[in-house]
Enzyme design. Structure first.
Site, mmCIF file in Angstrom:
data_model
loop_
_atom_site.group_PDB
_atom_site.id
_atom_site.type_symbol
_atom_site.label_atom_id
_atom_site.label_comp_id
_atom_site.label_asym_id
_atom_site.label_seq_id
_atom_site.Cartn_x
_atom_site.Cartn_y
_atom_site.Cartn_z
ATOM 1 C CB CYS A 100 -0.918 -0.014 1.215
ATOM 2 S SG CYS A 100 -2.014 1.418 1.328
ATOM 3 C CB CYS A 198 -6.945 -0.892 6.903
ATOM 4 S SG CYS A 198 -6.503 -1.052 5.154
#
Length: 356
Positions: A100, A198
């Site tokens: 990410c 997440c």
């Protein structure tokens, strides 16, 4: 004219204090929140939930800075989530935060910042960046707070990305950051740090993978070192290297996951002593402090974020991969995980573990 810095505001205390510190330093500051989940795990997580966006917006109002929300769910899904699923399908254990950072937070989000007229992007990461005049390269350094240092997850950043990255918290400790937030009256001063990935806030990776991939992963055999069947596993994605609990076997001696073979859907088990490796091979290398590795070099390495560093020698291989030979054997070195190489506080580079 002061530098216009966009702060990636996740709704947490770290990015909020980063924005406040940049304001105090005289920068022109804007907040930007990336919606990455796109309906996946929207009820919570480290970044992307509706509550987090609201918290970030509240802090921006408190600081009196512009606030932007951008939708990055497509690049997040196509890079981070797809990589996560495909790596587990291969029997590997990925590190989605590192992916990410390279492709979304400091990739797609930085592109949005530039399109909005920003000069740089800042986050609440505990790390430091500096330009080294001698090498002519940007360097990535550990954060001053060793317990919170996040340089391991940032190993894949490029020189172009590092040139436009700001880490205002790099020289601070977490306790100082919370104190600053309290003094400023920020709504999230006491907000707890997120511990889970997440997009899988409940930690149920296998359920997420099966639901997202739209398929189930079949049961298979647990094998011992001689290939004898010890029992049945419940799907290869439900296990990770070094795992001992949850195997569902009754044996006289403790058994651990030593290897996952996606090709024949088997998992090899054995004693803890078989988990220790003298070396590893890493691929997809990213070099930060140097242009490339051309000769063996003494380094310290981390093969997991929570792992203590180990002294080693990194040796270049003809195909661009790197062989890392440890001074002392290391436990549960796992394919798919990141190996970060350090020279003191400086990140030399890093890559993805592919073999031991």
């Amino acid at each position: 004219m002061s530098e216009h810095v966009f702060v990636g505001m996740s709704g947490g205390v770290d990015s909020s204090v980063a924005a406040a510190l940049l304001l105090q330093a005289g920068c022109q500051v804007s907040g930007i929140n990336a919606r990455m989940l796109g309906g996946v795990a929207e009820t919570g997580g480290a970044c992307g939930s509706q509550r987090d966006t609201e918290d970030a917006a509240a802090v921006a109002r408190r600081l009196g800075i512009p606030f932007h929300v951008v939708d990055l769910s497509e690049p997040f899904r196509n890079t981070v989530i797809q990589n996560f699923i495909s790596e587990y399908e291969r029997g590997r254990t990925p590190n989605p935060c590192a992916v990410c950072n390279r492709h979304v937070k400091f990739g797609a989000l930085l592109e949005q910042v530039r399109a909005l007229g920003g000069d740089a992007i800042a986050t609440g990461h505990y790390a430091r960046v500096r330009f080294d005049e001698i090498s002519g390269r940007y360097q990535l350094l550990r954060g001053a707070d060793r317990k919170k240092d996040q340089s391991y997850f940032l190993y894949a950043l490029t020189q172009a990305q590092l040139s436009r990255v700001r880490f205002p918290l790099g020289g601070l400790e977490k306790q100082q950051v919370r104190q600053i937030a309290e003094e400023l009256g920020l709504v999230n001063a006491a907000k707890r740090d997120s511990q889970d990935i997440c997009f899988v806030p409940n930690g149920k990776y296998a359920e997420f993978i099966e639901q997202t991939a739209g398929k189930t992963f079949p049961f298979g055999d647990f094998l011992d070192g001689d290939g004898r069947v010890l029992g049945r596993h419940k799907g290869i994605i439900r296990y990770t290297l070094g795992q001992h609990k949850g195997l569902g076997l009754s044996t006289e001696t403790p058994l651990y996951v030593l290897e996952k073979n996606a090709a024949d859907n088997t998992i090899r088990l054995g004693p803890d002593s078989a988990l220790w490796s003298h070396s590893l091979t890493a691929e997809r290398m990213n070099w930060i402090a140097i242009p490339a590795l051309t000769e063996p070099v003494a380094v310290t390495v981390k093969t997991r974020y929570t792992q203590q560093e180990a002294a080693a020698v990194a040796e270049p291989m003809a195909d661009g991969r790197v062989r890392v030979v440890f001074d002392e054997p290391q436990r549960a070195v796992t394919a798919g995980q990141v190996v970060a190489l350090y020279d003191g506080d400086v990140v030399v580079g890093g890559g993805i573990i592919c073999d031991t």
